[in-house]
Write a protein that holds these residues in place. Structure first.
Motif, PDB file in Angstrom:
ATOM      1  N   LEU A  94       0.805  -1.212   0.000  1.00 28.83           N
ATOM      2  CA  LEU A  94       0.000   0.000   0.000  1.00 28.83           C
ATOM      3  C   LEU A  94       0.844   1.270   0.000  1.00 28.83           C
ATOM      4  O   LEU A  94       0.329   2.370  -0.256  1.00 28.83           O
ATOM      5  N   ALA A  95       2.112   1.161   0.285  1.00 32.88           N
ATOM      6  CA  ALA A  95       3.053   2.287   0.237  1.00 32.88           C
ATOM      7  C   ALA A  95       4.364   1.771  -0.323  1.00 32.88           C
ATOM      8  O   ALA A  95       4.681   0.581  -0.214  1.00 32.88           O
ATOM      9  N   ALA A  96       5.113   2.685  -0.950  1.00 32.05           N
ATOM     10  CA  ALA A  96       6.380   2.284  -1.560  1.00 32.05           C
ATOM     11  C   ALA A  96       7.385   3.418  -1.474  1.00 32.05           C
ATOM     12  O   ALA A  96       7.026   4.601  -1.568  1.00 32.05           O
ATOM     13  N   HIS A  97       8.650   3.041  -1.283  1.00 32.70           N
ATOM     14  CA  HIS A  97       9.743   4.008  -1.256  1.00 32.70           C
ATOM     15  C   HIS A  97      10.140   4.309  -2.701  1.00 32.70           C
ATOM     16  O   HIS A  97      10.342   3.403  -3.507  1.00 32.70           O
ATOM     17  N   PHE A  98      10.208   5.617  -3.072  1.00 33.39           N
ATOM     18  CA  PHE A  98      10.539   5.901  -4.460  1.00 33.39           C
ATOM     19  C   PHE A  98      11.577   7.015  -4.618  1.00 33.39           C
ATOM     20  O   PHE A  98      11.664   7.671  -5.654  1.00 33.39           O
ATOM     21  N   GLY A  99      12.395   7.240  -3.604  1.00 33.57           N
ATOM     22  CA  GLY A  99      13.444   8.236  -3.738  1.00 33.57           C
ATOM     23  C   GLY A  99      13.791   8.851  -2.410  1.00 33.57           C
ATOM     24  O   GLY A  99      13.345   8.391  -1.348  1.00 33.57           O
ATOM     25  N   THR A 100      14.620   9.867  -2.463  1.00 33.11           N
ATOM     26  CA  THR A 100      15.025  10.575  -1.258  1.00 33.11           C
ATOM     27  C   THR A 100      14.872  12.073  -1.467  1.00 33.11           C
ATOM     28  O   THR A 100      14.809  12.566  -2.597  1.00 33.11           O
ATOM     29  N   ALA A 101      14.808  12.783  -0.355  1.00 34.42           N
ATOM     30  CA  ALA A 101      14.737  14.242  -0.374  1.00 34.42           C
ATOM     31  C   ALA A 101      15.780  14.782   0.591  1.00 34.42           C
ATOM     32  O   ALA A 101      16.030  14.199   1.650  1.00 34.42           O
ATOM     33  N   SER A 102      16.390  15.888   0.221  1.00 34.87           N
ATOM     34  CA  SER A 102      17.418  16.501   1.060  1.00 34.87           C
ATOM     35  C   SER A 102      16.806  17.605   1.901  1.00 34.87           C
ATOM     36  O   SER A 102      15.962  18.379   1.438  1.00 34.87           O
ATOM     37  N   SER A 103      17.249  17.687   3.141  1.00 39.06           N
ATOM     38  CA  SER A 103      16.811  18.775   4.015  1.00 39.06           C
ATOM     39  C   SER A 103      17.835  19.902   3.967  1.00 39.06           C
ATOM     40  O   SER A 103      18.889  19.794   3.351  1.00 39.06           O
ATOM     41  N   GLY A 104      17.526  20.969   4.631  1.00 42.89           N
ATOM     42  CA  GLY A 104      18.426  22.122   4.642  1.00 42.89           C
ATOM     43  C   GLY A 104      19.728  21.841   5.366  1.00 42.89           C
ATOM     44  O   GLY A 104      20.725  22.539   5.156  1.00 42.89           O
ATOM     45  N   THR A 105      19.745  20.794   6.198  1.00 49.45           N
ATOM     46  CA  THR A 105      20.959  20.452   6.941  1.00 49.45           C
ATOM     47  C   THR A 105      21.857  19.493   6.173  1.00 49.45           C
ATOM     48  O   THR A 105      22.914  19.103   6.667  1.00 49.45           O
ATOM     49  N   GLY A 106      21.426  19.119   4.972  1.00 46.00           N
ATOM     50  CA  GLY A 106      22.215  18.197   4.174  1.00 46.00           C
ATOM     51  C   GLY A 106      21.847  16.747   4.372  1.00 46.00           C
ATOM     52  O   GLY A 106      22.346  15.869   3.663  1.00 46.00           O
ATOM     53  N   ARG A 107      20.972  16.451   5.324  1.00 52.74           N
ATOM     54  CA  ARG A 107      20.522  15.087   5.544  1.00 52.74           C
ATOM     55  C   ARG A 107      19.499  14.698   4.474  1.00 52.74           C
ATOM     56  O   ARG A 107      18.795  15.546   3.930  1.00 52.74           O
ATOM     57  N   THR A 108      19.421  13.428   4.193  1.00 54.02           N
ATOM     58  CA  THR A 108      18.438  12.927   3.239  1.00 54.02           C
ATOM     59  C   THR A 108      17.408  12.072   3.971  1.00 54.02           C
ATOM     60  O   THR A 108      17.703  11.469   5.007  1.00 54.02           O
ATOM     61  N   ALA A 109      16.216  12.061   3.429  1.00 55.10           N
ATOM     62  CA  ALA A 109      15.137  11.272   4.019  1.00 55.10           C
ATOM     63  C   ALA A 109      14.431  10.510   2.908  1.00 55.10           C
ATOM     64  O   ALA A 109      14.286  11.012   1.782  1.00 55.10           O
ATOM     65  N   ALA A 110      14.018   9.296   3.214  1.00 56.51           N
ATOM     66  CA  ALA A 110      13.288   8.487   2.244  1.00 56.51           C
ATOM     67  C   ALA A 110      11.925   9.115   1.961  1.00 56.51           C
ATOM     68  O   ALA A 110      11.245   9.600   2.873  1.00 56.51           O
ATOM     69  N   VAL A 111      11.526   9.106   0.694  1.00 54.13           N
ATOM     70  CA  VAL A 111      10.231   9.635   0.279  1.00 54.13           C
ATOM     71  C   VAL A 111       9.331   8.462  -0.087  1.00 54.13           C
ATOM     72  O   VAL A 111       9.762   7.513  -0.770  1.00 54.13           O
ATOM     73  N   TYR A 112       8.074   8.534   0.346  1.00 53.30           N
ATOM     74  CA  TYR A 112       7.118   7.459   0.093  1.00 53.30           C
ATOM     75  C   TYR A 112       5.924   7.974  -0.696  1.00 53.30           C
ATOM     76  O   TYR A 112       5.554   9.152  -0.625  1.00 53.30           O
ATOM     77  N   ARG A 113       5.333   7.066  -1.447  1.00 55.37           N
ATOM     78  CA  ARG A 113       4.075   7.341  -2.127  1.00 55.37           C
ATOM     79  C   ARG A 113       3.232   6.069  -2.048  1.00 55.37           C
ATOM     80  O   ARG A 113       3.673   5.065  -1.489  1.00 55.37           O
ATOM     81  N   LEU A 114       2.018   6.106  -2.593  1.00 55.31           N
ATOM     82  CA  LEU A 114       1.166   4.923  -2.548  1.00 55.31           C
ATOM     83  C   LEU A 114       1.777   3.785  -3.349  1.00 55.31           C
ATOM     84  O   LEU A 114       2.392   4.003  -4.392  1.00 55.31           O
ATOM     85  N   GLY A 115       1.590   2.572  -2.862  1.00 52.59           N
ATOM     86  CA  GLY A 115       2.141   1.399  -3.516  1.00 52.59           C
ATOM     87  C   GLY A 115       1.199   0.810  -4.550  1.00 52.59           C
ATOM     88  O   GLY A 115       0.048   1.274  -4.714  1.00 52.59           O
ATOM     89  N   PRO A 116       1.617  -0.218  -5.254  1.00 57.64           N
ATOM     90  CA  PRO A 116       0.836  -0.796  -6.348  1.00 57.64           C
ATOM     91  C   PRO A 116      -0.478  -1.433  -5.905  1.00 57.64           C
ATOM     92  O   PRO A 116      -1.411  -1.557  -6.701  1.00 57.64           O
ATOM     93  N   GLU A 117      -0.585  -1.811  -4.626  1.00 55.56           N
ATOM     94  CA  GLU A 117      -1.809  -2.438  -4.138  1.00 55.56           C
ATOM     95  C   GLU A 117      -2.817  -1.423  -3.600  1.00 55.56           C
ATOM     96  O   GLU A 117      -3.902  -1.818  -3.160  1.00 55.56           O
ATOM     97  N   ALA A 118      -2.454  -0.147  -3.643  1.00 53.93           N
ATOM     98  CA  ALA A 118      -3.394   0.872  -3.154  1.00 53.93           C
ATOM     99  C   ALA A 118      -4.654   0.885  -3.998  1.00 53.93           C
ATOM    100  O   ALA A 118      -5.767   1.049  -3.495  1.00 53.93           O
ATOM    101  N   GLY A 119      -4.485   0.724  -5.302  1.00 51.23           N
ATOM    102  CA  GLY A 119      -5.644   0.594  -6.168  1.00 51.23           C
ATOM    103  C   GLY A 119      -6.024   1.862  -6.892  1.00 51.23           C
ATOM    104  O   GLY A 119      -5.300   2.866  -6.895  1.00 51.23           O
ATOM    105  N   ALA A 120      -7.194   1.801  -7.519  1.00 46.71           N
ATOM    106  CA  ALA A 120      -7.691   2.900  -8.344  1.00 46.71           C
ATOM    107  C   ALA A 120      -9.192   3.018  -8.157  1.00 46.71           C
ATOM    108  O   ALA A 120      -9.841   2.157  -7.550  1.00 46.71           O
ATOM    109  N   VAL A 121      -9.753   4.115  -8.691  1.00 46.29           N
ATOM    110  CA  VAL A 121     -11.200   4.334  -8.652  1.00 46.29           C
ATOM    111  C   VAL A 121     -11.665   4.784 -10.027  1.00 46.29           C
ATOM    112  O   VAL A 121     -10.861   5.192 -10.873  1.00 46.29           O
TER     113      VAL A 121
END
Length: 384
Positions: free
Chosen positions: A56-83
């Protein structure tokens, strides 16, 4: 292409909350999810892991903060579905398929007679692996609060033969919700159109018929019978010695009567240039170009719409009225509507629709997304 009906897994309360905010945000890091869901970071980490394991969720990249640290970015996964959203309009059928974060995945347009084909085309364009979570069908009339269905016509909804024809193309087992088309357009105006940022307003549609979408506190008001805003049922005419007729107001305000009055104006104006317009689009084009009889007919129509707006203001005092529909959305009506409303009622802002002909399917898609998300976060309620 067949879309399997896949029951959503039962989620913990925290995972449901994180899924809902992730669907709303589209993508987010864990710290952002913690802030949006108002949960602790450890709780969010556990919830994200639960969602990932269920697809239902999937990791698809990273984002950098102002301090130079990176954090994993998530979005809906393939089983989330459609309408799926279907607008069964008077002339055209518009269909949209969306992911649960609102991303447009498929769309199709067909004639009224080809509604089932348009639905099939949109379904075929959806990812084959995406479970279909919910379907919303916008129709011209709902006589009672619509209930969930599994591809069959709900007994409480006056859907008519057009829905019966399109129902055969809907996948069985998927919850189907029928919604009034004007209510759907009002939702589009609320979230993406002229009423954005306004929690309370009236969406007044004038075209082939008349209707009102009522939004109060950001929610559509449907009424005890699902018929709130059915302006066609206002008594008309209401003069001494004249008996009101059922839906006579809609007959008078509708496009067919408007063209009839145009024909009468052309007969009474021997100096009219060219033949009488056969469509409302032509009539408004002539009025915009300064054609005398056309301008007079459009001005009179604006005054009529202004009186209808005054009735809306008298009952609801919405503060804002958005004019939509094939004739109502034309900006040429605004000065006359505003003047007549000001003469008969208290100050009320009046603006033209900005979502246009796509408003109904856009609103239906937004409603379908919301219901689809709930089938994942509240499976016991929405499973049939």
């Amino acid at each position: 292409m067949e879309h399997d009906v896949v029951a959503a897994p039962r989620l913990t309360e925290s995972a449901s909350a994180v899924f809902a905010v992730l669907a709303e945000a589209g993508s987010a890091t864990r710290p952002q999810l913690a802030s949006l869901a108002r949960l602790s970071k450890p709780t969010v980490s556990s919830a994200v892991a639960e969602l990932e394991s269920a697809g239902l969720a999937a990791h698809f990249g990273t984002a950098s903060s102002g301090t130079g640290r990176t954090a994993a970015v998530y979005r809906l996964g393939p089983e989330a579905g459609a309408v799926l959203a279907v607008d069964l309009g008077p002339d055209l059928t518009r269909v949209r398929g969306c992911a649960l974060d609102g991303t447009l995945l498929a769309e199709a347009t067909g004639s009224r007679a080809g509604a089932a084909d348009a639905v099939t085309e949109a379904l075929d364009a959806l990812p084959a692996t995406a479970p279909l979570r919910a379907i919303v069908v916008a129709i011209g009339d709902v006589s009672a609060p619509a209930t969930e269905s599994s591809g069959e016509r709900p007994a409480t909804a006056k859907a008519g033969p057009v829905f019966d024809a399109v129902a055969v193309a809907l996948p069985p087992g998927v919850p189907v919700h029928l919604e009034n088309n004007v209510n759907c357009a009002a939702l589009a105006e609320l979230h993406e159109g002229a009423a954005r940022g306004r929690g309370t307003f009236g969406y007044l549609r004038v075209g082939v018929g008349v209707g009102l979408g009522i939004v109060v506190g950001g929610q559509v008001l449907r009424g005890a019978n699902g018929a709130a805003g059915e302006l066609a049922r206002l008594p008309y005419p209401w003069d001494e010695g004249r008996e009101p007729r059922l839906e006579a107001l809609e007959e008078y305000m509708g496009a067919h009567s408007l063209l009839r009055r145009a024909a009468e104006a052309w007969r009474d104006a021997p100096d009219a240039n060219g033949p009488c317009p056969k469509t409302t689009e032509h009539l408004f084009a002539l009025a915009g170009g300064g054609q005398g009889p056309a301008r007079a007919v459009v001005d009179a129509h604006a005054a009529d719409v202004g009186r209808l707006a005054a009735a809306v203001a008298a009952v609801l005092d919405p503060g804002l009225i958005v004019l939509g529909g094939s004739t109502g959305a034309d900006p040429q009506l605004l000065p006359g509507v505003r003047a007549e409303l000001a003469r008969l009622s208290w100050p009320t802002e009046v603006v033209s629709s900005t979502v246009g002909d796509l408003g109904t399917v856009v609103g239906a898609a937004r409603l379908a997304v919301a219901r689809g998300v709930r089938t994942v976060t509240e499976p016991a309620r929405w499973r049939h």
